[in-house]
Design a protein around this motif. Structure first.
Motif, short mmCIF file in Angstrom:
data_model
loop_
_atom_site.label_atom_id
_atom_site.label_comp_id
_atom_site.label_asym_id
_atom_site.label_seq_id
_atom_site.Cartn_x
_atom_site.Cartn_y
_atom_site.Cartn_z
N UNK A 24 0.83 -1.21 0.00
CA UNK A 24 0.00 0.00 0.00
C UNK A 24 0.86 1.26 0.00
N UNK A 25 1.92 1.27 0.80
CA UNK A 25 2.80 2.45 0.84
C UNK A 25 3.47 2.66 -0.51
N UNK A 26 3.93 1.59 -1.13
CA UNK A 26 4.55 1.70 -2.45
C UNK A 26 3.58 2.26 -3.47
N UNK A 27 2.33 1.82 -3.38
CA UNK A 27 1.31 2.32 -4.30
C UNK A 27 1.04 3.81 -4.07
N UNK A 28 0.99 4.21 -2.81
CA UNK A 28 0.78 5.63 -2.48
C UNK A 28 1.92 6.49 -3.03
N UNK A 58 -1.66 4.21 6.18
CA UNK A 58 -0.39 4.20 5.44
C UNK A 58 0.14 5.62 5.25
N UNK A 59 -0.74 6.58 4.99
CA UNK A 59 -0.32 7.97 4.86
C UNK A 59 0.28 8.47 6.17
N UNK A 60 -0.36 8.13 7.28
CA UNK A 60 0.17 8.54 8.59
C UNK A 60 1.53 7.92 8.86
N UNK A 61 1.73 6.69 8.42
CA UNK A 61 3.03 6.03 8.57
C UNK A 61 4.08 6.79 7.75
N UNK A 62 3.73 7.18 6.53
CA UNK A 62 4.65 7.94 5.68
C UNK A 62 5.00 9.28 6.29
N UNK A 63 4.03 9.91 6.94
CA UNK A 63 4.27 11.19 7.63
C UNK A 63 5.19 10.96 8.82
N UNK A 64 4.91 9.89 9.56
CA UNK A 64 5.74 9.55 10.72
C UNK A 64 7.20 9.30 10.33
N UNK A 65 7.39 8.67 9.18
CA UNK A 65 8.75 8.40 8.68
C UNK A 65 9.43 9.65 8.12
#
Length: 142
Positions: A24-28, A58-65
């Motif tokens: 999902x993250x890769x797709x985002x 997944x968006x929140x995880x990307x923000x967290x990273x």
């Protein structure tokens, strides 16, 4: 033209998957990379065909990273990529180097009988560590 864009999107998705991002993250990241503007979670969710709540997580995880940013536009939040692919790769390689070094350290702490069984692996591990350290030094000079 749409087929060519889909191909590029798939390749970008594969790049991020290769560097350890989930499906999902890769797709985002692929969708946001190809967008000419920040997108809402709903737009992203519809494009990648994942549930809205999964997309938000997944968006929140990307923000967290530190790779994605959320911006308020009017009454909606929009998302965009806020990191360079090379920074992501450096981060992943650094994490991998730490794992290799920790593994090397733990092997060296084993008793002699176990160390002997892992002697060949320890050599290849050392080579990998040296390679990544050279890569870091090369990057630092650039």
């Amino acid at each position: 033209m749409k087929e060519e864009i889909k191909s590029v999107e798939e390749n970008i998705r594969l790049i991020f998957k290769h560097w350890g991002f989930g499906e999902i993250c890769s797709s985002i990241y692929a969708v946001l990379s190809l967008s000419d503007r920040p997108l809402t979670a709903k737009e992203i969710s519809e494009h990648i065909d994942y549930a809205y709540t999964s997309t938000i997580n997944a968006l929140n995880k990307g923000i967290e990273l530190g790779h994605l940013r959320k911006l308020r536009q009017g009454r909606k939040n929009v998302y965009y990529i806020d990191s360079d692919l090379s920074d992501i790769i450096k981060e992943k390689l650094s994490q991998f180097l730490e794992i290799l070094e920790e593994t090397e350290k733990s092997i060296k702490q084993l008793d002699e009988r176990h160390r002997e069984r892992l002697e060949n692996f320890l050599k290849t591990l050392g080579s990998a560590i040296q390679f990544l350290k050279k890569l870091e030094k090369t990057e630092a000079k650039a």
